[in-house]
Write an enzyme that holds these catalytic residues in place. Structure first.
Site, PDB file in Angstrom:
ATOM      1  N   ASP A   1       0.812  -1.232   0.000  1.00  5.77           N
ATOM      2  CA  ASP A   1       0.000   0.000   0.000  1.00  5.77           C
ATOM      3  C   ASP A   1       0.837   1.270   0.000  1.00  5.77           C
ATOM      4  O   ASP A   1       0.331   2.331  -0.345  1.00  5.77           O
ATOM      5  CB  ASP A   1      -1.057  -0.002   1.118  1.00  5.77           C
ATOM      6  CG  ASP A   1      -0.475  -0.051   2.518  1.00  5.77           C
ATOM      7  OD1 ASP A   1       0.742  -0.258   2.660  1.00  5.77           O
ATOM      8  OD2 ASP A   1      -1.256   0.130   3.467  1.00  5.77           O
TER       9      ASP A   1
ATOM     10  N   LEU B   1      -3.542  -6.558  14.006  1.00  7.80           N
ATOM     11  CA  LEU B   1      -4.948  -6.481  13.567  1.00  7.80           C
ATOM     12  C   LEU B   1      -5.434  -5.032  13.528  1.00  7.80           C
ATOM     13  O   LEU B   1      -6.633  -4.766  13.516  1.00  7.80           O
ATOM     14  CB  LEU B   1      -5.835  -7.310  14.497  1.00  7.80           C
ATOM     15  CG  LEU B   1      -5.463  -8.790  14.567  1.00  7.80           C
ATOM     16  CD1 LEU B   1      -6.373  -9.534  15.514  1.00  7.80           C
ATOM     17  CD2 LEU B   1      -5.530  -9.412  13.177  1.00  7.80           C
TER      18      LEU B   1
ATOM     19  N   ASP C   1      -5.085   0.032   6.394  1.00  9.92           N
ATOM     20  CA  ASP C   1      -5.753  -0.274   7.667  1.00  9.92           C
ATOM     21  C   ASP C   1      -6.897   0.694   7.926  1.00  9.92           C
ATOM     22  O   ASP C   1      -7.994   0.304   8.329  1.00  9.92           O
ATOM     23  CB  ASP C   1      -4.749  -0.196   8.826  1.00  9.92           C
ATOM     24  CG  ASP C   1      -3.541  -1.070   8.585  1.00  9.92           C
ATOM     25  OD1 ASP C   1      -3.596  -1.928   7.690  1.00  9.92           O
ATOM     26  OD2 ASP C   1      -2.531  -0.885   9.295  1.00  9.92           O
TER      27      ASP C   1
HETATM   28  C1  GLA Z   1       0.780  -2.028   8.477  1.00 15.35           C
HETATM   29  C2  GLA Z   1       0.511  -0.679   7.823  1.00 15.35           C
HETATM   30  C3  GLA Z   1      -0.251  -0.852   6.504  1.00 15.35           C
HETATM   31  C4  GLA Z   1       0.433  -1.874   5.604  1.00 15.35           C
HETATM   32  C5  GLA Z   1       0.756  -3.157   6.370  1.00 15.35           C
HETATM   33  C6  GLA Z   1       1.567  -4.125   5.563  1.00 15.35           C
HETATM   34  O1  GLA Z   1      -0.420  -2.627   8.889  1.00 15.35           O
HETATM   35  O2  GLA Z   1      -0.232   0.161   8.686  1.00 15.35           O
HETATM   36  O3  GLA Z   1      -0.374   0.407   5.868  1.00 15.35           O
HETATM   37  O4  GLA Z   1       1.568  -1.330   4.998  1.00 15.35           O
HETATM   38  O5  GLA Z   1       1.452  -2.890   7.574  1.00 15.35           O
HETATM   39  O6  GLA Z   1       0.856  -4.564   4.462  1.00 15.35           O
END
Ligand code: GLA
Length: 372
Positions: free
Chosen positions: A18, A109, A156
């Site tokens: 992302d 999570l 997230d």
């Molecule tokens: C964390 C970050 C997300 C993403 C994940 C890995 O959760 O907050 O933005 O980069 O790691 O996919």
């Protein structure tokens, strides 16, 4: 009194893509954070975390800069307040608020994104801002960058604010195009927390992001300025040009390029409930995160193995990594047997206390009717 609920998330595939302008496929889950808030007539906030038994006071009319705040949950709340205020161009309403969370902390999570989303929705409602969910997600992401020092992507916060019950969220983090993808009703989503807390996650996370950016600069040398992010490199170009890069940028970029392609293939597999392909893609994702991106650990590898041996359709580490949880897809008909078997197998291999959660795909953050 207002109550807001905001879900955590588990990512099915598209890990560490992302912040490379790539694709992600998270699911908002039925484990959530709730905030109960009484509006005040001034700009003061008394914020109490029931989960941590910790109380903080913030003055919205005079918010301290991040470095003057203690580490911990209050940074996320202050960050959201600061970003929403800046966007709205006015001081928000003070609140006496209590936070209760079912989300395990440090399990990958997104308990922090759920907390941000809950306060964003709270102030949006209290101050009648009527902001788009995507805007709220972006403001929460900025809060995390500036107040928690994590240069995270949008996944997230988007999952917590934009999820739909029964669906995964396919998001293109460059164009913000999104689709709610129905999940096969007879598949359960299991979050398998290894019990191993994440270590040095912030600094390692930011380092991975910087290594991807270095890879992009090097690739621009051969492919030209049209390569703005790893998203712009096809798997075919990757096979040709990544060997020219130095380590570790080469392997980091190989993960970014391959993982992005896997999300698209997974989407098709999910639509056809193609278990063999779903399994192969989840395993390839985990192997790439373990070997090329180096964000797995012995416990995550052991948990993936335990889940597969216990009969999961597929399993992989989920979230940033360095500890935390795996996601497994499991036929509902075998769920009980799977949970018992996976736990037994993991315990035989690892010293940490595992926890398993069979989750439903939940709706994004919302105001909830108050129980009387
Ligand atoms: C964390 C970050 C997300 C993403 C994940 C890995 O959760 O907050 O933005 O980069 O790691 O996919």
């Amino acid at each position: 009194m207002l109550c807001v609920r905001a879900p955590g998330r588990v990512n099915l595939i598209g890990e560490h893509t992302d912040y490379n302008d790539g694709y992600v496929l998270p699911v908002a889950i039925s484990l959530e954070t709730r905030v109960y808030a009484q509006p005040r007539t001034d700009a003061l906030c008394h914020i109490y975390s029931e989960t941590l038994d910790e109380q903080h006071v913030l003055n919205l009319a005079d918010l301290p800069p991040p470095e003057q705040l203690p580490d911990g949950f209050i940074r996320y709340v202050a960050g959201v307040a600061a970003m929403v205020q800046q966007h709205a161009g006015r001081t928000l309403t003070g609140v006496d608020a209590t936070i209760c969370s079912e989300l395990p902390l440090g399990a990958g999570l997104s308990s922090s994104a759920a907390l941000e989303a809950a306060f964003a929705v709270l102030w949006d409602a209290l101050d009648d801002l009527r902001l788009e969910r995507l805007t709220l997600a972006q403001l929460c992401q900025q809060a995390e960058h500036r107040y928690a020092g994590v240069r995270c992507g949008l996944m997230d916060q988007a999952a917590s604010l934009l999820g739909q019950a029964g669906h995964a969220l396919f998001l293109d983090t460059r164009t913000y195009a999104m689709q709610h993808v129905p999940l096969p009703p007879d598949w359960a989503i299991v979050v398998a927390d290894t019990g191993k807390p994440r270590a040095l996650a912030e600094s390692d996370y930011n380092l991975r992001r910087a290594q991807c950016e270095q890879a992009v600069v090097a690739l621009q040398g051969v492919l030209g300025e049209s390569v703005v992010a790893l998203r712009d490199v096809s798997p075919e170009q990757g096979a040709l040009y990544l060997p020219l890069l130095e380590e570790p940028a080469r392997r980091r970029a190989r993960h970014g390029v391959g993982e992005n392609a896997r999300v698209l293939a997974f989407l098709t597999a999910l639509r056809h409930a193609d278990t063999a392909q779903v399994r192969a893609l989840m395993l390839a994702s985990h192997a790439s995160l373990r070997d090329d991106y180096e964000v797995s650990c012995a416990e995550l590898d052991a948990m993936v193995e335990a889940c597969l041996q216990a009969g999961a359709i597929g399993a992989r580490m989920t979230g940033a990594g360095f500890g935390g949880a795996c996601v497994a897809l499991v036929e509902r008909a075998h769920l009980e047997r799977f949970l018992a078997d996976a736990e037994r197998r993991y315990r035989a291999r690892a010293a940490y206390e595992p926890r398993f959660y069979a989750c439903d795909a939940a709706a994004g953050a919302s105001l909830c009717p108050m129980e009387t």
